[in-house]
Design a protein around this motif. Structure first.
Motif, mmCIF file in Angstrom:
data_model
loop_
_atom_site.group_PDB
_atom_site.id
_atom_site.type_symbol
_atom_site.label_atom_id
_atom_site.label_comp_id
_atom_site.label_asym_id
_atom_site.label_seq_id
_atom_site.Cartn_x
_atom_site.Cartn_y
_atom_site.Cartn_z
ATOM 1 N N SER A 129 25.912 9.026 -23.032
ATOM 2 C CA SER A 129 25.007 8.958 -23.840
ATOM 3 C C SER A 129 24.569 7.443 -24.361
ATOM 4 C CB SER A 129 25.714 9.452 -25.215
ATOM 5 O OG SER A 129 26.817 8.654 -25.695
ATOM 6 N N ARG A 130 25.196 6.552 -23.661
ATOM 7 C CA ARG A 130 24.785 5.101 -23.975
ATOM 8 C C ARG A 130 23.625 4.715 -23.190
ATOM 9 N NH1 ARG A 130 27.824 1.546 -22.116
ATOM 10 N NH2 ARG A 130 27.314 0.056 -23.891
ATOM 11 N N PHE A 131 23.220 5.356 -21.883
ATOM 12 C CA PHE A 131 22.275 5.181 -21.154
ATOM 13 C C PHE A 131 21.060 6.067 -21.353
ATOM 14 C CE2 PHE A 131 26.252 3.699 -19.151
ATOM 15 C CZ PHE A 131 25.729 2.557 -18.444
ATOM 16 N N ASN A 132 20.804 6.614 -22.627
ATOM 17 C CA ASN A 132 19.562 7.351 -22.780
ATOM 18 C C ASN A 132 18.276 6.231 -23.048
ATOM 19 O OD1 ASN A 132 20.534 9.956 -22.944
ATOM 20 N ND2 ASN A 132 21.425 9.703 -24.766
ATOM 21 N N GLY A 133 17.600 6.347 -22.349
ATOM 22 C CA GLY A 133 16.342 5.326 -22.467
ATOM 23 C C GLY A 133 16.453 4.153 -21.849
ATOM 24 N N ARG A 134 17.730 3.795 -21.356
ATOM 25 C CA ARG A 134 18.057 2.672 -20.574
ATOM 26 C C ARG A 134 17.431 2.395 -19.115
ATOM 27 N NH1 ARG A 134 23.836 0.732 -22.613
ATOM 28 N NH2 ARG A 134 23.148 -1.225 -21.468
ATOM 29 N N GLY A 135 17.297 3.589 -18.532
ATOM 30 C CA GLY A 135 16.922 3.426 -16.926
ATOM 31 C C GLY A 135 18.075 3.613 -16.239
ATOM 32 N N HIS A 136 17.726 4.120 -14.970
ATOM 33 C CA HIS A 136 18.662 4.476 -13.886
ATOM 34 C C HIS A 136 19.309 3.208 -13.249
ATOM 35 C CE1 HIS A 136 20.747 6.517 -10.522
ATOM 36 N NE2 HIS A 136 20.345 5.617 -9.700
ATOM 37 N N ALA A 137 18.520 2.115 -13.380
ATOM 38 C CA ALA A 137 19.385 0.918 -12.719
ATOM 39 C C ALA A 137 20.502 0.477 -13.374
ATOM 40 C CB ALA A 137 18.542 -0.433 -12.699
ATOM 41 N N LEU A 138 20.459 0.410 -14.836
ATOM 42 C CA LEU A 138 21.818 0.193 -15.669
ATOM 43 C C LEU A 138 22.783 1.271 -15.571
ATOM 44 C CD1 LEU A 138 20.032 -1.117 -18.966
ATOM 45 C CD2 LEU A 138 21.485 -2.603 -17.014
ATOM 46 N N TYR A 139 22.454 2.281 -15.344
ATOM 47 C CA TYR A 139 23.397 3.486 -14.852
ATOM 48 C C TYR A 139 24.196 3.207 -13.710
ATOM 49 C CZ TYR A 139 25.170 8.018 -13.472
ATOM 50 O OH TYR A 139 26.121 8.852 -12.993
ATOM 51 N N ALA A 140 23.355 2.799 -12.534
ATOM 52 C CA ALA A 140 23.984 2.688 -11.293
ATOM 53 C C ALA A 140 24.781 1.379 -11.236
ATOM 54 C CB ALA A 140 22.785 2.629 -10.103
ATOM 55 N N ASP A 141 24.473 0.403 -12.069
ATOM 56 C CA ASP A 141 25.284 -0.759 -12.183
ATOM 57 C C ASP A 141 26.421 -0.696 -12.906
ATOM 58 O OD1 ASP A 141 25.269 -3.543 -11.051
ATOM 59 O OD2 ASP A 141 25.059 -4.165 -13.062
ATOM 60 N N SER A 142 26.560 0.200 -13.765
ATOM 61 C CA SER A 142 27.703 0.431 -14.622
ATOM 62 C C SER A 142 29.035 0.643 -14.093
ATOM 63 C CB SER A 142 27.464 1.693 -15.502
ATOM 64 O OG SER A 142 27.405 2.855 -15.072
ATOM 65 N N GLU A 143 30.039 0.093 -14.599
ATOM 66 C CA GLU A 143 31.590 0.071 -14.054
ATOM 67 C C GLU A 143 32.065 1.465 -14.355
ATOM 68 O OE1 GLU A 143 32.154 -3.590 -15.895
ATOM 69 O OE2 GLU A 143 32.049 -4.718 -14.075
ATOM 70 N N LYS A 144 32.176 2.154 -13.570
ATOM 71 C CA LYS A 144 32.591 3.885 -13.899
ATOM 72 C C LYS A 144 33.973 3.997 -13.310
ATOM 73 C CE LYS A 144 27.917 5.079 -12.123
ATOM 74 N NZ LYS A 144 27.641 3.722 -11.593
ATOM 75 N N ILE A 145 34.680 5.113 -14.124
ATOM 76 C CA ILE A 145 36.138 5.008 -13.874
ATOM 77 C C ILE A 145 36.237 6.750 -13.584
ATOM 78 C CG2 ILE A 145 38.201 5.444 -15.334
ATOM 79 C CD1 ILE A 145 37.294 2.888 -16.929
ATOM 80 N N THR A 150 45.503 10.240 -18.468
ATOM 81 C CA THR A 150 45.672 8.652 -19.101
ATOM 82 C C THR A 150 45.824 7.992 -17.782
ATOM 83 O OG1 THR A 150 48.113 8.829 -19.386
ATOM 84 C CG2 THR A 150 46.633 9.205 -21.413
ATOM 85 N N VAL A 151 45.860 8.417 -16.716
ATOM 86 C CA VAL A 151 45.989 7.832 -15.429
ATOM 87 C C VAL A 151 44.737 7.252 -14.776
ATOM 88 C CG1 VAL A 151 47.316 7.928 -12.985
ATOM 89 C CG2 VAL A 151 48.377 8.947 -15.076
ATOM 90 N N ILE A 152 44.201 6.230 -14.295
ATOM 91 C CA ILE A 152 43.262 5.693 -13.501
ATOM 92 C C ILE A 152 43.596 5.769 -12.070
ATOM 93 C CG2 ILE A 152 41.629 3.863 -13.139
ATOM 94 C CD1 ILE A 152 41.429 4.798 -15.868
ATOM 95 N N HIS A 153 42.596 6.414 -11.360
ATOM 96 C CA HIS A 153 42.460 6.859 -10.177
ATOM 97 C C HIS A 153 41.418 5.743 -9.161
ATOM 98 C CE1 HIS A 153 45.058 10.272 -10.469
ATOM 99 N NE2 HIS A 153 44.360 10.661 -11.380
ATOM 100 N N PHE A 154 40.438 5.474 -10.093
ATOM 101 C CA PHE A 154 39.461 4.688 -9.266
ATOM 102 C C PHE A 154 38.513 4.042 -10.216
ATOM 103 C CE2 PHE A 154 35.940 3.274 -6.622
ATOM 104 C CZ PHE A 154 36.654 3.099 -5.204
ATOM 105 N N ILE A 155 38.072 2.795 -10.063
ATOM 106 C CA ILE A 155 37.265 2.225 -10.844
ATOM 107 C C ILE A 155 36.378 1.401 -10.194
ATOM 108 C CG2 ILE A 155 38.724 0.269 -11.149
ATOM 109 C CD1 ILE A 155 37.541 -0.061 -14.014
ATOM 110 N N GLY A 156 35.069 1.525 -10.460
ATOM 111 C CA GLY A 156 34.041 0.577 -9.729
ATOM 112 C C GLY A 156 32.490 1.196 -9.792
ATOM 113 N N ARG A 157 31.681 0.658 -9.462
ATOM 114 C CA ARG A 157 30.183 1.069 -9.677
ATOM 115 C C ARG A 157 29.914 2.415 -8.624
ATOM 116 N NH1 ARG A 157 29.841 -4.535 -10.045
ATOM 117 N NH2 ARG A 157 28.663 -5.394 -11.757
#
Length: 321
Positions: A129-145, A150-157
């Protein structure tokens, strides 16, 4: 416990480099972004605060002389990971690491400080929801999880296609004393190897905190996800900042309830999706006590409703029960 704030980058006023300033001194309603962060850190009981600066560090020192400072002399060519390596000596005890250009509520900071795991990162599961109206470039550059419970398996763009994306890194890494030892040893090895590739994609010079977390995962460390319900904001997004300051409609009404004189705002009881999933029966019992069996209106008040550029509340339905 210590707080380490990474703030070596610079911001621009009206896109002019002649008006550059440290991101920590970005003014929001006549208050520095760093001030918002320091208030939350203080409420969490942390008094030992380290700031790693670069561009315009002298201005930050002048405004906040009580902090302990380190200087990243390569700030224009490096990222947050290199800034963290400039204060290795501080990784001798439990600490919480922040970015200076991300705002968090005091509640988020307090709650993550209470966790005892060696490594904990803040994850926003409502990140789309934070990327509504902000464009695909910012979405692609975000640091996803990608996490499970509660256990992290992978983090990165770029999350591997076989893993689900469950959230976005919200800019906080909390580590225990034991975790600090592990982190310090890893950073020391990277410093000695100079520009060696980190997890096959980046280096000590260009990497960020998510790159460090992924390296820890590859070395078998368990990273806990702390899924935040409170608002947070990146300074590059006016929409983020507006939501951080003013909140949802429910939160705004709650603040106004004791201030208005010629209208009447009814009592409310609000809760997050996570709280409902974890404590459904307790919430229902609380509603019975508060409203005494009278009819109530149930309405969504998600952060996405109150975006600075979009109004999505019309797609949510209220119900009179």
């Amino acid at each position: 416990m210590k707080a380490i704030i990474l703030g070596a980058g610079e911001g621009y006023i009206s896109c002019s480099k002649s008006n550059s300033y440290p991101t920590a001194l970005h003014s929001i309603q006549n208050k520095h972004s760093l001030k918002y962060l320091l208030e939350g850190i203080s409420r969490a009981g942390i008094q030992d605060i380290i700031f790693v600066g670069g561009s315009g560090i002298e201005h930050v020192i002048k405004e906040y002389p009580g902090l302990k400072f380190y200087y990243n002399d390569l700030w224009s060519k490096t990222g947050p990971l290199y800034s963290l390596s400039r204060c290795l000596i501080e990784l001798s005890d439990s600490c919480v690491i922040f970015y200076s250009d991300i705002l968090h509520s005091p509640k988020t900071i307090y709650e993550i400080v209470q966790l005892s795991d060696d490594f904990v990162i803040a994850e926003d599961e409502n990140w789309i929801s934070r990327f509504n109206g902000r464009g695909h470039a910012l979405y692609a550059d975000s640091e996803k999880i990608s996490s499970n419970d509660t256990v992290i398996h992978f983090i990165g763009r770029d999350i591997p296609p076989h893993l689900p994306i469950t959230g976005q890194f919200a800019g906080i890494l909390k580590i225990s004393s034991s975790g600090a030892d592990i982190l310090r040893e890893l950073l020391m090895s990277l410093v000695k190897k100079n520009r060696v590739s980190l997890n096959g994609t980046t280096t000590l010079y260009s990497g960020g905190i998510p790159d460090l977390i992924q390296e820890l995962l590859l070395k078998g460390q368990q990273i806990r996800s702390f899924r935040i319900d409170e608002r947070w904001a990146e300074l590059d997004s006016p929409q983020d900042i507006a939501q951080f300051l003013f909140g949802t409609k429910a939160e705004t009404l709650e603040r106004l309830q004791t201030k208005i004189k010629k209208s009447h705002i009814l009592n409310q009881y609000r809760f997050t999706r996570s709280e409902w999933n974890e404590s459904k029966q307790e919430i229902l019992e609380s509603c019975k006590i508060i409203f005494g069996g009278k009819p109530v209106i149930v309405r969504s008040s998600a952060n996405v409703n109150a975006g600075a550029k979009t109004k999505l509340s019309a797609i949510f339905h209220a119900a009179l029960l």
